[in-house]
Design an enzyme around this catalytic site. Structure first.
Site, PDB file in Angstrom:
ATOM      1  N   ASN A 207       4.230  -5.121   2.806  1.00  0.00           N
ATOM      2  CA  ASN A 207       2.852  -5.609   2.791  1.00  0.00           C
ATOM      3  C   ASN A 207       2.490  -6.059   1.377  1.00  0.00           C
ATOM      4  O   ASN A 207       3.307  -5.978   0.466  1.00  0.00           O
ATOM      5  CB  ASN A 207       1.901  -4.525   3.313  1.00  0.00           C
ATOM      6  CG  ASN A 207       2.006  -3.259   2.494  1.00  0.00           C
ATOM      7  OD1 ASN A 207       1.761  -3.271   1.296  1.00  0.00           O
ATOM      8  ND2 ASN A 207       2.404  -2.170   3.128  1.00  0.00           N
ATOM      9  N   ASP A 275       3.074   1.018   8.671  1.00  0.00           N
ATOM     10  CA  ASP A 275       2.873   1.836   9.883  1.00  0.00           C
ATOM     11  C   ASP A 275       4.112   1.805  10.777  1.00  0.00           C
ATOM     12  O   ASP A 275       4.360   2.734  11.526  1.00  0.00           O
ATOM     13  CB  ASP A 275       1.674   1.307  10.676  1.00  0.00           C
ATOM     14  CG  ASP A 275       0.377   1.512   9.913  1.00  0.00           C
ATOM     15  OD1 ASP A 275       0.266   2.552   9.239  1.00  0.00           O
ATOM     16  OD2 ASP A 275      -0.500   0.622   9.952  1.00  0.00           O
ATOM     17  N   LYS A 285      23.928  -8.784   8.623  1.00  0.00           N
ATOM     18  CA  LYS A 285      22.824  -9.746   8.634  1.00  0.00           C
ATOM     19  C   LYS A 285      22.675 -10.348  10.031  1.00  0.00           C
ATOM     20  O   LYS A 285      23.667 -10.806  10.621  1.00  0.00           O
ATOM     21  CB  LYS A 285      23.097 -10.853   7.605  1.00  0.00           C
ATOM     22  CG  LYS A 285      21.939 -11.811   7.469  1.00  0.00           C
ATOM     23  CD  LYS A 285      22.228 -12.888   6.443  1.00  0.00           C
ATOM     24  CE  LYS A 285      21.182 -13.974   6.558  1.00  0.00           C
ATOM     25  NZ  LYS A 285      21.553 -15.185   5.853  1.00  0.00           N
ATOM     26  N   PHE A 320      -6.672   6.601   1.058  1.00  0.00           N
ATOM     27  CA  PHE A 320      -7.263   5.269   0.934  1.00  0.00           C
ATOM     28  C   PHE A 320      -7.359   4.642   2.317  1.00  0.00           C
ATOM     29  O   PHE A 320      -6.471   4.852   3.153  1.00  0.00           O
ATOM     30  CB  PHE A 320      -6.382   4.366   0.052  1.00  0.00           C
ATOM     31  CG  PHE A 320      -6.733   4.423  -1.399  1.00  0.00           C
ATOM     32  CD1 PHE A 320      -6.419   5.534  -2.159  1.00  0.00           C
ATOM     33  CD2 PHE A 320      -7.376   3.357  -2.022  1.00  0.00           C
ATOM     34  CE1 PHE A 320      -6.728   5.603  -3.505  1.00  0.00           C
ATOM     35  CE2 PHE A 320      -7.699   3.400  -3.360  1.00  0.00           C
ATOM     36  CZ  PHE A 320      -7.385   4.522  -4.109  1.00  0.00           C
ATOM     37  N   LYS A 334     -10.525   8.175   9.681  1.00  0.00           N
ATOM     38  CA  LYS A 334      -9.293   8.576   8.992  1.00  0.00           C
ATOM     39  C   LYS A 334      -9.523   9.863   8.191  1.00  0.00           C
ATOM     40  O   LYS A 334      -8.677  10.761   8.163  1.00  0.00           O
ATOM     41  CB  LYS A 334      -8.872   7.425   8.055  1.00  0.00           C
ATOM     42  CG  LYS A 334      -7.444   7.465   7.606  1.00  0.00           C
ATOM     43  CD  LYS A 334      -7.047   6.131   6.957  1.00  0.00           C
ATOM     44  CE  LYS A 334      -5.731   6.249   6.236  1.00  0.00           C
ATOM     45  NZ  LYS A 334      -5.366   5.053   5.486  1.00  0.00           N
ATOM     46  N   LYS A 338      -7.253  13.037   9.378  1.00  0.00           N
ATOM     47  CA  LYS A 338      -6.188  13.476   8.461  1.00  0.00           C
ATOM     48  C   LYS A 338      -6.621  14.648   7.605  1.00  0.00           C
ATOM     49  O   LYS A 338      -5.929  15.007   6.643  1.00  0.00           O
ATOM     50  CB  LYS A 338      -5.731  12.294   7.600  1.00  0.00           C
ATOM     51  CG  LYS A 338      -5.289  11.153   8.513  1.00  0.00           C
ATOM     52  CD  LYS A 338      -4.551  10.058   7.837  1.00  0.00           C
ATOM     53  CE  LYS A 338      -4.227   8.989   8.885  1.00  0.00           C
ATOM     54  NZ  LYS A 338      -3.186   8.089   8.538  1.00  0.00           N
TER      55      LYS A 338
END
Ligand code: FMN
Length: 401
Positions: A207, A275, A285, A320, A334, A338
């Site tokens: 990301n 995730d 490959k 975060f 969240k 958590k």
């Protein structure tokens, strides 16, 4: 603290920024410290010992083998024992390399070895000298040895080059050495950057996280006196001086965290953990074909959830939430799911803050139902705020105010 009793030894090496060391000495004297200066022979080509002598009203030390100056003492041992704090500013690439390798070939480097506490080292050099792998390796080694590197600034240098390498300003050096260290004695784990989940030997899922926020947190926590453990994915931002545990995947990040978490007081999970990962890794490959391709993904471990199950009541966990929509709602969910003490919510739909930028603007939600807005600040400013809030919670939990 009785400042009058504090002895500060300033080591000055041969770079253009020597003139700034004069100002540093003035700041120290004005603040009531007793200051002695030890210079390398090269430094004397930039500023004379007489200048430092006039500012500090103390003899300036240069020559290791000067017979008879003070015959009853051996100077490098005496100076190391005298100094409550030892600052080397500016620190040339050359002196950094010597200290990293235990070389003691002048009065300054000979004083480093018998000195028993961490030294504050303010590198100052041309941008390419600073970026050189040898210098970066030497700086990492100095951090490993427990010394504090005061990050150089970015900007135009005497050699007209632009970039990182300019010595931190004397006021910044002063603050780094003497400002409050409220996190002293606490272990802070910070995770930073993206994770990278391999599909085959050349492709991966990742990301856009640069790691800047996590690295700002690690640097700030260190500045605030914490024992910092940085666990970093493949970050693109400057990681020098931070001694990270390097990981690639979410699984690796979880196992690195499991090794460290028991002894931690505060955890700040700033990493953008993927995730999902490829359900099957191909060790060859994957070849292009004429048809479309489907890659099956499987869920990565939920790191915070896993760690929360073994969380001790005196520990503080901060997470975060980087969201493009329904920011408050998603962040609060969240926070609860958590079992976090606080969550830092980031609006990633805005171009001027968040991913890859130097600034951020966040809302912090707390487990007691309150929240606080940061306003737009540098990532360092945001890091300071997050750590101050985490410390406040830590103090409440542990009965120290
Ligand atoms: C004009 C001039 C400026 C210099 N500036 C720097 C500098 O800012 N940083 C650095 O690492 N070396 C700089 N050097 C090179 C050092 O002076 C040289 O490596 C010297 O051996 C350092 O010795 P020392 O570390 O014992 O002080 C400069 C040299 C010259 C001639």
């Amino acid at each position: 603290m009785s400042r009058q009793k504090n002895n500060v030894l300033v080591g000055v090496t041969g770079g253009i920024a020597c003139y700034k060391a004069v100002h540093l000495c003035r700041l120290l004297i004005k603040a009531g410290y007793s200051v002695k200066v030890v210079m390398t022979p090269a430094a004397c080509s930039f500023v004379t010992p007489l200048t430092f002598q006039a500012i500090t009203r103390n003899r300036v030390y240069v020559n290791e083998f000067e017979a008879g100056a003070e015959p009853e003492i051996i100077e490098h041992i005496e100076l190391a024992g005298w100094a409550d704090e030892f600052i080397i500013a500016p620190a040339t690439a050359n002196t950094i390399a010597k200290i990293a390798n235990g070389i003691s070939d002048n009065l300054l480097t000979s004083t480093v070895l018998p000195y028993k506490k961490p030294i504050y080292i303010a590198p100052a050099m041309n941008v390419d000298m600073y970026a050189n792998k040898a210098t970066q390796d030497n700086l990492s080694r100095l951090s490993e040895l427990g010394h504090n590197i005061i990050d150089p600034g970015t900007g135009e240098m005497a050699c007209k080059a632009e970039g990182k390498g300019r010595m931190a300003e004397p006021e910044e050096i002063f603050d780094a050495v003497f400002s409050d260290r409220p996190l002293s004695g606490l272990k802070v784990i910070v995770t930073a950057g993206p994770t990278s989940e391999p599909i085959d030997p050349v492709r991966f899922i990742s990301n856009r996280s640069s790691g800047k926020m996590g690295l700002a947190l690690a640097r700030q926590a260190k500045m605030m006196g914490a024992d910092v453990c940085l666990i970093a994915g493949p970050v693109s931002a400057d990681i020098s001086g931070l001694n990270p545990v390097r990981v690639q995947t979410a699984d690796e990040m979880l196992s690195a965290l499991k090794k460290e978490i028991d002894s931690a007081d505060i955890l700040v999970m700033a990493a953008a953990v993927a995730d999902y990962k490829a359900a099957e890794y191909s060790d060859k490959k994957i070849k292009k074909s004429d048809s479309d391709m489907v890659i099956r993904l499987s869920k990565n471990p939920d790191i915070l959830k896993e760690l929360s199950s073994g969380k001790k009541k005196e520990q503080v966990f901060a997470g975060f939430a980087a969201e493009s929509h329904d920011l408050a709602e998603n962040a609060k969910k969240k926070l609860k799911d958590k079992k976090l003490d606080m969550i830092v919510a980031n609006d990633i739909s805005r171009k001027d803050i968040g991913f890859e930028t130097d600034d951020n603007e966040v809302t912090i939600y707390f487990s007691d139902g309150t929240s606080s807005e940061s306003g737009k600040r540098s990532k360092t400013g945001i890091a300071e705020l997050i750590l101050a809030q985490a410390l406040e919670i830590y103090r409440k939990k542990n009965g120290s105010v």
